[in-house]
Design a protein around this motif. Structure first.
Motif, short mmCIF file in Angstrom:
data_model
loop_
_atom_site.label_atom_id
_atom_site.label_comp_id
_atom_site.label_asym_id
_atom_site.label_seq_id
_atom_site.Cartn_x
_atom_site.Cartn_y
_atom_site.Cartn_z
N GLY A 184 21.32 -8.09 10.48
CA GLY A 184 21.52 -9.75 9.99
C GLY A 184 20.04 -10.07 9.58
O GLY A 184 19.74 -10.88 9.77
N ARG A 185 19.31 -8.79 9.72
CA ARG A 185 18.07 -9.34 9.68
C ARG A 185 17.83 -9.57 8.53
O ARG A 185 17.91 -8.85 7.04
CB ARG A 185 17.27 -8.75 10.23
N VAL A 186 16.48 -10.24 8.01
CA VAL A 186 16.58 -10.54 6.18
C VAL A 186 15.64 -9.60 5.95
O VAL A 186 15.41 -8.80 4.76
CB VAL A 186 15.49 -12.03 6.71
N THR A 187 14.43 -9.37 6.88
CA THR A 187 13.38 -8.58 6.73
C THR A 187 13.07 -6.83 7.98
O THR A 187 12.89 -7.94 8.93
CB THR A 187 11.90 -9.68 5.96
N VAL A 188 12.21 -6.05 7.64
CA VAL A 188 11.90 -5.87 8.75
C VAL A 188 10.62 -5.29 8.69
O VAL A 188 10.21 -4.75 7.02
CB VAL A 188 12.97 -4.05 8.65
N ILE A 189 10.09 -6.14 9.97
CA ILE A 189 8.59 -5.53 9.37
C ILE A 189 7.69 -3.83 9.70
O ILE A 189 8.01 -4.47 11.34
CB ILE A 189 7.35 -6.84 9.54
N GLY A 190 7.40 -3.02 9.82
CA GLY A 190 7.12 -1.61 10.01
C GLY A 190 5.59 -1.84 10.70
O GLY A 190 4.86 -2.96 9.62
N MET A 191 4.92 -1.96 12.07
CA MET A 191 3.60 -1.64 12.41
C MET A 191 2.56 -0.88 13.52
O MET A 191 3.91 -0.45 13.89
CB MET A 191 3.97 -3.50 13.13
N ASP A 192 1.53 -0.58 12.42
CA ASP A 192 1.43 0.62 13.53
C ASP A 192 -0.24 0.53 13.41
O ASP A 192 -1.06 -0.60 12.24
CB ASP A 192 1.58 2.19 12.73
N GLU A 193 -0.92 1.48 14.62
CA GLU A 193 -2.48 0.82 14.66
C GLU A 193 -3.39 2.20 14.35
O GLU A 193 -2.10 3.10 14.42
CB GLU A 193 -2.44 0.73 15.77
N VAL A 194 -4.35 2.00 13.68
CA VAL A 194 -5.60 2.92 14.12
C VAL A 194 -6.89 2.24 14.92
O VAL A 194 -6.84 1.23 14.48
CB VAL A 194 -5.57 3.45 12.40
N GLY A 195 -7.65 3.35 15.05
CA GLY A 195 -8.69 4.06 14.97
C GLY A 195 -8.53 3.60 17.11
O GLY A 195 -10.09 2.30 17.45
N ARG A 196 -7.61 3.07 17.55
CA ARG A 196 -7.68 2.76 19.65
C ARG A 196 -8.86 3.61 19.89
O ARG A 196 -9.27 3.01 20.98
CB ARG A 196 -6.09 2.53 19.62
N GLY A 197 -8.82 4.45 19.70
CA GLY A 197 -9.71 5.82 21.00
C GLY A 197 -10.92 5.79 20.57
O GLY A 197 -11.50 6.46 20.75
N ALA A 198 -11.25 4.89 19.07
CA ALA A 198 -12.47 5.55 18.65
C ALA A 198 -13.84 4.54 19.41
O ALA A 198 -13.06 3.96 20.11
CB ALA A 198 -12.84 4.53 17.23
#
Length: 234
Positions: A18-32
């Motif tokens: 029933g979800r209308v939109t799925v938003i994939g999310m990821d981070e980069v630079g966390r360990g910099a």
């Protein structure tokens, strides 16, 4: 290293519920140790096309392959990138900085025409650092934003892998551009991570405004022996 091909299995299951939109999310630079942390998003709906050939977790792809994939991914799904500066990381900590960058990415997605009503965010990892950071104004008239955390989502979920690619390319471009003004840190090659050349640059030139100063003091005493005597430079 061989890239694992992600699929839309998780996204389609959520859309089927029933979800209308799925938003994939990821981070980069966390360990910099220098530069912002960046968060990418990619939104898919029931009419999403086949996953573009070659999309994978950005860590498993060469820089040239990531660069080539960005326009392909942007044609496949709406994407956006949000960032939180090194100053924010120092002042607030990495988790609030991640939340701020994620909220900024969602705001840009909304500005581009994606509605959060009926949306669910698939967040790579095991901890929800996003929910508390999303401003109420962004969710006006929207049911509470649902966030699903999933370990290895950047490997398994196409939307999250796509998000990791756009975030990585955006952040890398920023660090390469910063290298032109501060070449002694070798940011064009290390992108702000703690390489030997990067630490050598800090010892010789001091800390830059893009450095996460609190992280430098927490770094290995071998890598940063004598850092306390180093001054900050522009």
């Amino acid at each position: 290293m061989t890239a694992v091909r992600p699929s839309l299995r998780v996204e389609k299951r959520l859309l089927g519920s029933g979800r209308v939109t799925v938003i994939g999310m990821d981070e980069v630079g966390r360990g910099a140790i220098a530069g912002p942390v960046a968060v990418g998003v990619a939104a898919v709906t029931v009419d999403v096309g086949r996953v573009p050939q070659g999309v994978a977790d950005s860590k498993l792809l060469s820089a040239s392959r990531r660069d080539a994939l960005v326009p392909v991914v942007q044609r496949w799904a709406p994407t956006a990138v949000g960032m939180a500066s090194a100053e924010v990381v120092d002042r607030q900590g990495i988790v609030p900085a991640l939340g701020q960058a994620g909220a900024a990415a969602l705001a840009r997605l909304v500005a581009g025409g994606v509605s959060l009503d009926g949306a669910v965010v698939v967040l790579d990892g095991s901890f929800d650092w996003l929910s508390r950071a999303v401003p109420t104004a962004l969710l006006a008239g929207v049911d509470p934003l649902d966030v699903v955390v999933r370990v290895k989502a950047d490997r398994d979920c196409a939307s999250v892998a796509a998000a990791s690619v756009v975030a990585k390319v955006a952040r890398d471009a920023l660090m390469v551009a910063a290298h032109e003004d501060a070449p002694h840190y070798a940011w064009a090659s290390n992108k702000g991570y703690g390489s030997t050349a990067h630490y050598d640059g800090i010892r010789s030139a001091g800390a830059h405004a893009l450095h996460r100063t609190s992280w430098l003091h927490q770094a290995s005493t071998v890598a940063l022996d004598g850092f306390e005597e180093l001054g900050a430079v522009g």
